[in-house]
Design a protein around this motif. Structure first.
Motif, mmCIF file in Angstrom:
data_model
loop_
_atom_site.group_PDB
_atom_site.id
_atom_site.type_symbol
_atom_site.label_atom_id
_atom_site.label_comp_id
_atom_site.label_asym_id
_atom_site.label_seq_id
_atom_site.Cartn_x
_atom_site.Cartn_y
_atom_site.Cartn_z
ATOM 1 N N GLY A 1 -65.518 74.196 -30.298
ATOM 2 C CA GLY A 1 -65.798 74.489 -31.651
ATOM 3 C C GLY A 1 -66.079 73.982 -32.348
ATOM 4 N N ALA A 2 -65.723 72.660 -32.355
ATOM 5 C CA ALA A 2 -65.748 71.437 -33.145
ATOM 6 C C ALA A 2 -67.438 70.555 -33.200
ATOM 7 N N ALA A 3 -67.998 70.140 -34.548
ATOM 8 C CA ALA A 3 -69.073 70.439 -34.908
ATOM 9 C C ALA A 3 -69.141 69.183 -34.859
ATOM 10 N N LEU A 4 -69.918 68.702 -33.533
ATOM 11 C CA LEU A 4 -70.242 67.028 -33.248
ATOM 12 C C LEU A 4 -71.267 66.772 -34.277
ATOM 13 N N SER A 5 -71.005 65.473 -34.109
ATOM 14 C CA SER A 5 -72.319 64.991 -34.448
ATOM 15 C C SER A 5 -72.347 63.270 -34.605
ATOM 16 N N PRO A 6 -72.552 63.413 -33.604
ATOM 17 C CA PRO A 6 -72.839 61.468 -32.704
ATOM 18 C C PRO A 6 -73.609 61.099 -33.656
ATOM 19 N N VAL A 7 -74.051 59.357 -33.057
ATOM 20 C CA VAL A 7 -74.949 58.943 -33.691
ATOM 21 C C VAL A 7 -74.879 57.786 -32.815
ATOM 22 N N GLY A 8 -76.112 57.555 -31.793
ATOM 23 C CA GLY A 8 -75.923 56.308 -31.933
ATOM 24 C C GLY A 8 -75.536 56.774 -29.588
ATOM 25 N N TYR A 9 -74.317 55.477 -29.054
ATOM 26 C CA TYR A 9 -74.393 55.594 -27.910
ATOM 27 C C TYR A 9 -72.641 55.715 -27.536
ATOM 28 N N LYS A 10 -71.719 55.732 -28.446
ATOM 29 C CA LYS A 10 -70.687 55.892 -28.441
ATOM 30 C C LYS A 10 -70.519 57.245 -29.123
ATOM 31 N N ILE A 11 -69.866 58.392 -27.762
ATOM 32 C CA ILE A 11 -69.479 59.402 -28.159
ATOM 33 C C ILE A 11 -68.084 59.157 -28.302
ATOM 34 N N LEU A 12 -67.523 58.628 -27.385
ATOM 35 C CA LEU A 12 -65.985 58.918 -27.541
ATOM 36 C C LEU A 12 -65.175 58.925 -29.219
ATOM 37 N N ILE A 13 -65.627 58.026 -29.947
ATOM 38 C CA ILE A 13 -65.080 58.471 -30.929
ATOM 39 C C ILE A 13 -65.689 59.515 -31.957
ATOM 40 N N GLU A 14 -66.454 59.827 -31.613
ATOM 41 C CA GLU A 14 -66.855 61.732 -32.314
ATOM 42 C C GLU A 14 -65.523 62.486 -31.702
#
Length: 424
Positions: free
Chosen positions: A216-229
């Motif tokens: 349910g979280a609105a994810l908005s990843p940029v580039g290659y690093k998904i962990l921070i998101e």
């Protein structure tokens, strides 16, 4: 079972990057066939393997992962290869492996690109209670998966493989790459300390997370690093870390570029803004502020196009045409300018789902109509504010422009770039 009967591709999820709270229901006969004769099913663990030109590695990693997971999670896990339409046809090689490895599923993306969104799209199609990611190039030692799984079974919301704790390291990185990696981490601690500071290796691409922690979280990843998101937007309470040594590639070329570091900085800033006061206001009113700002910037560029074309057509040093004809052409030039910038930037995620010149022309015609309606609205508002409410004409003009800008943005968002089933 014959290859043609079993080795189909997973449909690519579209729309917002939201992880469902439960395993997605099967939507077709072929889903019914694959999903063990049920309309939907769940497994304990889903592992995403994002790939691009990993044809030389894909068989090896699928084999190693299967041998590791079969004894500990028999028929209770799945491997999902998400390939970004690799020129070496990684997706096709993986597809042929599905007969040999029944826990393997394959997704081929032809519109979206990027590791982070590949991971999220894989999670959206996954059936696992625990969601994970591992590189497809064997630089993440697969054996560490068992330690990460153990941590998740002990109650962790997130288990991260880290290069920066006991048992971790890098095999043969250059001094420059070590410096850049540590510098990026330090920058993250400065910009977003409450997120980046929660783990020792925030740039790790090797981890697991409980589905319920990010559902349910609105994810908005940029580039290659998904962990921070995941850390920034998920409901992450308990975190475990396991040391690992980053390996050199066995086959293929490294994909580390300067663009990754630029994307990382953009991601940090975007998360920082979204978690601040502006972000909280945005969440309450559910308005796409970032997209609106881009739309406004494009509109500002249109003003200069309008003025430049009007000068060239009307001024006596140019063509010397009449004012009305010149202004009409200048306005249309600005509209066309704005459309192409909006199509390529403001609404790029939507336009990528509506490919082809026919659909682009259709969007341009809609955009023209909305802008012309906005012009009429602008004149009406200006007259009401000035003649009826007696607002100073300059103030009235600014208010009318502001209202019409919002009108143009919202109607174009809902009409001109609207994605429907027939668009996909």
């Amino acid at each position: 079972m014959a290859l043609g009967q079993q080795s189909f591709l997973l449909p690519v999820p579209t729309g917002s990057l939201l992880i469902p709270e439960t395993a997605p229901a099967a939507t077709s006969d072929r889903d019914f066939q694959t999903n063990r004769g049920q309309k939907s099913y769940s497994v304990r663990f889903s592992l995403i393997i994002p790939t691009y030109n990993e044809g030389k590695n894909i068989r090896a990693i699928v084999s190693i992962l299967t041998n590791l997971l079969d004894p500990v999670l028999p028929e209770d896990y799945e491997l999902i290869v998400v390939d970004d339409d690799s020129p070496d046809r990684t997706w096709e090689i993986a597809q042929r492996l599905m007969v040999e490895y029944p826990q393997l599923r394959v997704m081929r993306r032809t519109t979206e690109k990027g590791l982070s969104t590949a991971v999220v799209r894989g999670w959206q199609a996954a059936n696992g209670e625990i969601l994970g990611v591992i590189d497809g190039d064997l630089q993440h030692p697969p054996q560490v998966l068992l330690k990460l799984l153990a941590a998740m079974n002990d109650g962790a919301d997130l288990a991260v493989a880290s290069r920066h704790i006991e048992g971790g390291g890098v095999s043969s990185w250059s001094a420059v790459r070590r410096f850049l990696s540590r510098g990026a981490q330090l920058l993250g601690l400065v910009i977003l300390p409450q997120v980046v500071g929660r783990v020792s290796d925030p740039m790790s691409g090797y981890f697991m997370v409980q589905r319920q922690a990010i559902a349910g979280a609105a994810l908005s990843p940029v580039g290659y690093k998904i962990l921070i998101e995941v850390l920034g937007r998920g409901d992450i309470k308990e975190i475990a870390e396991v040391g690992y040594v980053f390996q050199e590639r066995r086959e293929g070329e490294s994909k580390v570029t300067w663009k990754q570091y630029v994307d990382y900085i953009k991601h940090l800033i975007g998360l920082r803004v979204s978690r601040g006061r502006i972000g909280r206001i945005r969440q309450k009113i559910n308005f796409p502020i970032g997209r609106f700002i881009r739309f406004g910037a494009v509109g500002f560029s249109g003003v200069f196009v309008d003025m430049a074309v009007l000068y060239l057509l009307h001024d006596q040093s140019g063509l010397g045409w009449g004012l009305t004809r010149s202004k009409a052409i200048a306005a249309e030039a600005a509209i066309i300018n704005n459309f192409f910038w909006n199509d390529a930037w403001t609404f790029s995620d939507m336009s990528r789902q509506q490919r082809g010149w026919r659909k682009r022309i259709k969007r341009l015609l809609k955009f023209n109509i909305v802008c012309l309606m906005g012009l009429v609205l602008n004149i009406l508002l200006l007259n009401v504010l000035y003649n009826t409410l007696h607002v100073h004409y300059q103030v009235a003009n600014l208010l009318a422009i502001a209202i019409v800008t919002f009108w143009n943005f919202w109607i174009n968002l809902k009409l001109s770039w609207r994605v429907t089933e027939s668009d996909n």
